[in-house]
Design a protein around this motif. Structure first.
Motif, PDB file in Angstrom:
ATOM      1  N   TYR A  20     113.505  11.079   3.143  1.00  0.00           N
ATOM      2  CA  TYR A  20     113.984  11.016   1.761  1.00  0.00           C
ATOM      3  C   TYR A  20     113.449  12.168   0.905  1.00  0.00           C
ATOM      4  N   LEU A  24     116.268  14.948   2.096  1.00  0.00           N
ATOM      5  CA  LEU A  24     117.206  14.714   0.986  1.00  0.00           C
ATOM      6  C   LEU A  24     116.700  15.224  -0.358  1.00  0.00           C
ATOM      7  N   TYR A  46     115.153  11.055  -7.553  1.00  0.00           N
ATOM      8  CA  TYR A  46     115.443  12.395  -8.067  1.00  0.00           C
ATOM      9  C   TYR A  46     114.947  12.594  -9.494  1.00  0.00           C
ATOM     10  N   ILE A  77     124.818   9.204  -2.786  1.00  0.00           N
ATOM     11  CA  ILE A  77     124.202  10.281  -3.566  1.00  0.00           C
ATOM     12  C   ILE A  77     125.289  11.305  -3.887  1.00  0.00           C
ATOM     13  N   THR A  85     125.017  21.113   1.550  1.00  0.00           N
ATOM     14  CA  THR A  85     124.053  20.013   1.617  1.00  0.00           C
ATOM     15  C   THR A  85     123.915  19.505   3.051  1.00  0.00           C
ATOM     16  N   CYS A  86     125.023  19.299   3.747  1.00  0.00           N
ATOM     17  CA  CYS A  86     124.969  18.813   5.133  1.00  0.00           C
ATOM     18  C   CYS A  86     124.313  19.846   6.051  1.00  0.00           C
ATOM     19  N   ILE A  89     120.643  19.621   5.444  1.00  0.00           N
ATOM     20  CA  ILE A  89     120.103  18.384   6.028  1.00  0.00           C
ATOM     21  C   ILE A  89     119.872  18.584   7.521  1.00  0.00           C
ATOM     22  N   GLY A  94     117.637  16.369   9.727  1.00  0.00           N
ATOM     23  CA  GLY A  94     118.399  15.153   9.426  1.00  0.00           C
ATOM     24  C   GLY A  94     119.618  15.006  10.321  1.00  0.00           C
ATOM     25  N   ASP A 115     119.219   7.675   8.011  1.00  0.00           N
ATOM     26  CA  ASP A 115     117.769   7.834   7.902  1.00  0.00           C
ATOM     27  C   ASP A 115     117.101   7.383   9.203  1.00  0.00           C
ATOM     28  N   VAL A 121     123.484   6.784   4.467  1.00  0.00           N
ATOM     29  CA  VAL A 121     123.471   7.385   3.145  1.00  0.00           C
ATOM     30  C   VAL A 121     124.767   8.173   3.021  1.00  0.00           C
ATOM     31  N   LEU A 123     127.111  10.806   1.142  1.00  0.00           N
ATOM     32  CA  LEU A 123     127.098  11.940   0.226  1.00  0.00           C
ATOM     33  C   LEU A 123     128.499  12.073  -0.345  1.00  0.00           C
TER      34      LEU A 123
END
Length: 128
Positions: A20, A24, A46, A77, A85-86, A89, A94, A115, A121, A123
């Motif tokens: 996390y 993330l 955040y 999120i 972002t991916c 990760i 991730g 996770d 999670v 996105l």
């Protein structure tokens, strides 16, 4: 009224905090051990709890795994650039379980990551 937090039971607090926080990008806001109850609570998010909804990660000492059941869905999120972002990760270790793209029967661009405990999670690309 406002939503304060969502609680997830985790089997390994350190792995969950790494996911996390490091993967993330959340911040550890506070953490406390409760020896009498044999559990530890860690709150991540955040932003400050005064203004933001956060996640409560609950580690029950000695419990390494939970049956997630069929009732839990996911947390979501909002992100500005879902593709970057991916990619980030993945670079941070991730697991992306659904690649970014339009949702089935719609146009919203989404992706899913998982996770260390198996929690999903989602996105969601925030429209610019």
């Amino acid at each position: 009224m406002r939503l304060l937090h969502t609680m997830l039971r985790v089997g390994n607090l350190e792995d969950s905090l790494k996911f996390y926080c490091d993967v993330l990008g959340m911040k550890l806001l506070r953490q406390k051990e409760y020896p009498g109850g044999e559990f530890t609570l860690a709150f991540v998010g955040y932003g400050d709890e005064v203004d933001h909804t956060v996640l409560e990660l609950t580690y029950n000492w000695g419990v390494e795994q939970y049956d997630l059941g069929t009732g839990y869905g996911h947390i979501a999120i909002g992100v500005e650039d879902i593709y970057t972002t991916c990619a980030n990760i993945r670079l941070r270790g991730g697991k992306v379980t659904r690649e970014p793209g339009p949702m089935k029967h719609g146009s919203t661009v989404i992706a899913f990551v998982e996770d260390p405990n198996g929690y999903k999670v989602e996105l969601i690309q925030i429209p610019s």
